[in-house]
Design a protein around this motif. Structure first.
Motif, short mmCIF file in Angstrom:
data_model
loop_
_atom_site.label_atom_id
_atom_site.label_comp_id
_atom_site.label_asym_id
_atom_site.label_seq_id
_atom_site.Cartn_x
_atom_site.Cartn_y
_atom_site.Cartn_z
N ALA A 93 6.75 38.43 -0.02
CA ALA A 93 5.59 38.03 0.79
C ALA A 93 6.06 37.04 1.84
O ALA A 93 7.06 36.34 1.65
N GLU A 148 6.70 44.65 3.41
CA GLU A 148 5.78 43.67 3.99
C GLU A 148 6.11 43.48 5.46
O GLU A 148 7.23 43.77 5.90
N SER A 184 1.60 37.01 -2.91
CA SER A 184 0.74 36.91 -1.73
C SER A 184 0.61 35.45 -1.32
O SER A 184 0.38 34.58 -2.17
N SER A 218 8.99 42.36 -5.54
CA SER A 218 7.94 42.08 -4.56
C SER A 218 8.43 41.02 -3.58
O SER A 218 9.39 40.29 -3.86
#
Length: 535
Positions: free
Chosen positions: A289, A247, A329, A287
């Motif tokens: 964000a 990211e 997100s 993940s």
């Protein structure tokens, strides 16, 4: 609060009501935001012409800031709308079918499911204005969609694996990470470039302020390529192995990678070593964000935990237990969407800490691949194994857009003008750093300032006096003679003088440099003095 008005030397006092005072304070705060910093200090200027020009310009800036503040207060929506419940009802129990009954027709059109079971799972990306969406299927399907009127602009079949997709600076160009190489396509589906230097790319991200296309390949190499002239800016070996988590921080342009060892590393193109290395999870990072303001980072690991980090202190702020997120997100208003399996959960920070705000269950068997909020709309896009879907998340999008930054209704002429301005305002790769506020500041001098001769002499005298005033210990008979005590004090004074050799050496060197020929002759031995030059 009293306001004095001067007219024809008559002073009239106007007393404002509490409501008017509050409105006046609010307008002042908005006006400061649009002024964007303090004005020039005109008192220090001696040039009358320059002073007059700057004064008129500052006056113009003040008027425009005041007009913009009034427009924001009276014409623009005050805040984004959130779900509100009565009594014991919970917002996360409200379903999409209930929301669809209460919203207008245009908003209800944002709820849909596109079923394409033969080409998934799908990755999604939106333009900065939220007008266009790019969908990339794992089995080679690429589709460009106009989200305003739900028209399919172009779709192509590349006939090979597509791992990731990303828009470039506008909707005219997009990049796709395919089986062997990364490719850049035009809006009409024409292949423009094949980026062979990167190898098989796993993830793609575009840095819009720097016009850099960042990618990480299967063996963990991070590449930066300038799309304005096509050169490779940097190629970095991370040394952490393969990663599928990448990211970009929108605040400073730093690229973050999540690794299998539970670490998150942050990189810039001008450094071969990571700027920051954080141990975020005991197992692999699945993940991450970044918040739009760039100060918060959310990470998820295989141990079923989502963690919120403050990047100003690099400290953990909050841990959310019992939820594993395959994709994360942040929205423009700070909502956090986490997707795993066939379930999406949206977290809100209304109480200062992130808690459950909304939830949505997909059809059983759908596997979520990517979640992403659509800019300037209360919409969450979901890419999954059977196509892609769109759901309504009230309060997620920014209600007011700045047409100079992102205009969903821009014409082709405005787009061309904006592209030229973006190229003129392009930032060099050297401006990517953890704290971009340091750009333009003075670098602190590394060398210590040399003290003056007077300061050295004064410090030396103080040290000598302190050495002379040292009390000597009374020792046994024969070791406490006055001569020995005097000798000991002289040794202490000599030791103190040795700590200031610079002044003596510099004085001697100066004497040698500026000394006359007589001094040079005097320093020679007796047998060589007859060879010394004389005037």
């Amino acid at each position: 609060m009293e306001v004095a008005l001067e007219d024809n030397n008559l002073m009239e006092k106007v007393v404002l009501t509490p409501d008017e005072q509050e409105m006046d304070v609010e307008l002042e705060a908005k006006e400061k935001k649009y002024l964007r910093g303090e004005g020039a200090n005109l008192e220090t200027l001696k040039d009358k012409k320059l002073k007059t020009q700057l004064a008129s310009r500052e006056k113009l800036y003040g008027k425009s800031a005041k007009a913009a503040a009034k427009i924001e207060k009276w014409l623009l929506p005050a805040s984004a709308g959130y779900l509100e419940t009565d009594g014991l009802e919970k917002t996360w129990r409200i379903k999409q079918t209930d929301i669809a009954k209460e919203v207008d027709i245009l908003s209800s059109r944002n709820q849909y499911d596109i079923v394409l079971p033969d080409f998934g799972p799908y990755k999604l990306d939106f333009t900065a204005s939220g007008r266009h969406m790019l969908a990339g299927g794992r089995k080679g399907h690429l589709a460009l969609v106009d989200m305003m009127n739900m028209n399919l602009i172009k779709e192509i079949q590349v006939r090979e694996t597509v791992r990731d997709v990303a828009f470039l600076h506008n909707d005219q160009f997009f990049a796709a990470a395919q089986k062997k190489y990364a490719y850049i396509y035009g809006r009409d589906g024409t292949e423009l470039h094949c980026l062979k230097e990167r190898g098989p790319v796993a993830r793609l991200r575009f840095l819009k302020n720097h016009f850099l296309l960042a990618s990480v390949n299967k063996i963990g190499q991070l590449h930066y390529q300038d799309v304005t002239y096509g050169d490779m800016v940097a190629s970095i070996r991370t040394g952490k192995g393969r990663t599928d988590v990448m990211e970009v921080n929108p605040y400073n342009g730093v690229v973050a990678l999540g690794h299998s060892g539970g670490t998150v590393t942050m990189w810039k193109p001008t450094s071969q070593a990571p700027l920051v290395q954080m141990q975020c999870h005991p197992g692999p990072v699945s993940s991450l964000a970044f918040h739009p303001n760039g100060h918060l980072m959310a990470t998820s690991g295989k141990e079923r935990k989502v963690k919120i980090w403050d990047l100003r202190k690099f400290e953990e702020v909050q841990t959310i237990h019992g939820f594993h997120a395959k994709t994360l997100s942040f929205s423009q208003k700070g909502l956090l969407a986490a997707g795993t399996g066939s379930f999406v959960q949206v977290l809100g920070d209304s109480s200062g800490a992130y808690s459950r705000y909304m939830s949505h269950s997909m059809v059983k068997g759908y596997q979520i691949e990517k979640v992403m909020f659509r800019p300037y709309e209360d919409v969450l896009g979901i890419g999954h194994s059977m196509g892609w879907s769109s759901v309504l998340i009230p309060g997620s999008g920014e209600p007011n857009f700045d047409s100079w930054v992102a205009n969903p209704f821009e014409t082709s002429k405005q787009r061309r003008e904006k592209e030229v301005h973006l190229l003129l305002d392009k930032l060099p790769p050297e401006t990517i750093m953890l704290d971009p506020s340091k750009i333009g500041a003075m670098r602190p001098s590394r060398r210590k300032e040399k003290p003056t001769r007077g300061e050295v002499e004064a410090e030396k005298e103080v040290a000598i006096e302190a050495a002379k005033s040292v009390e000597m210990k009374k020792k046994t008979k024969g070791r406490n003679k006055p001569s020995k005590r005097t000798k000991k004090k002289k040794e202490l004074v000599e030791n103190v003088k040795r700590t200031f050799p610079e002044q003596e050496h510099s004085a001697a060197g100066k004497k040698r440099r500026i000394g006359g020929e007589d001094d040079a002759a005097a320093e020679l031995p007796a047998c060589l003095k007859r060879f010394a030059r004389t005037n």
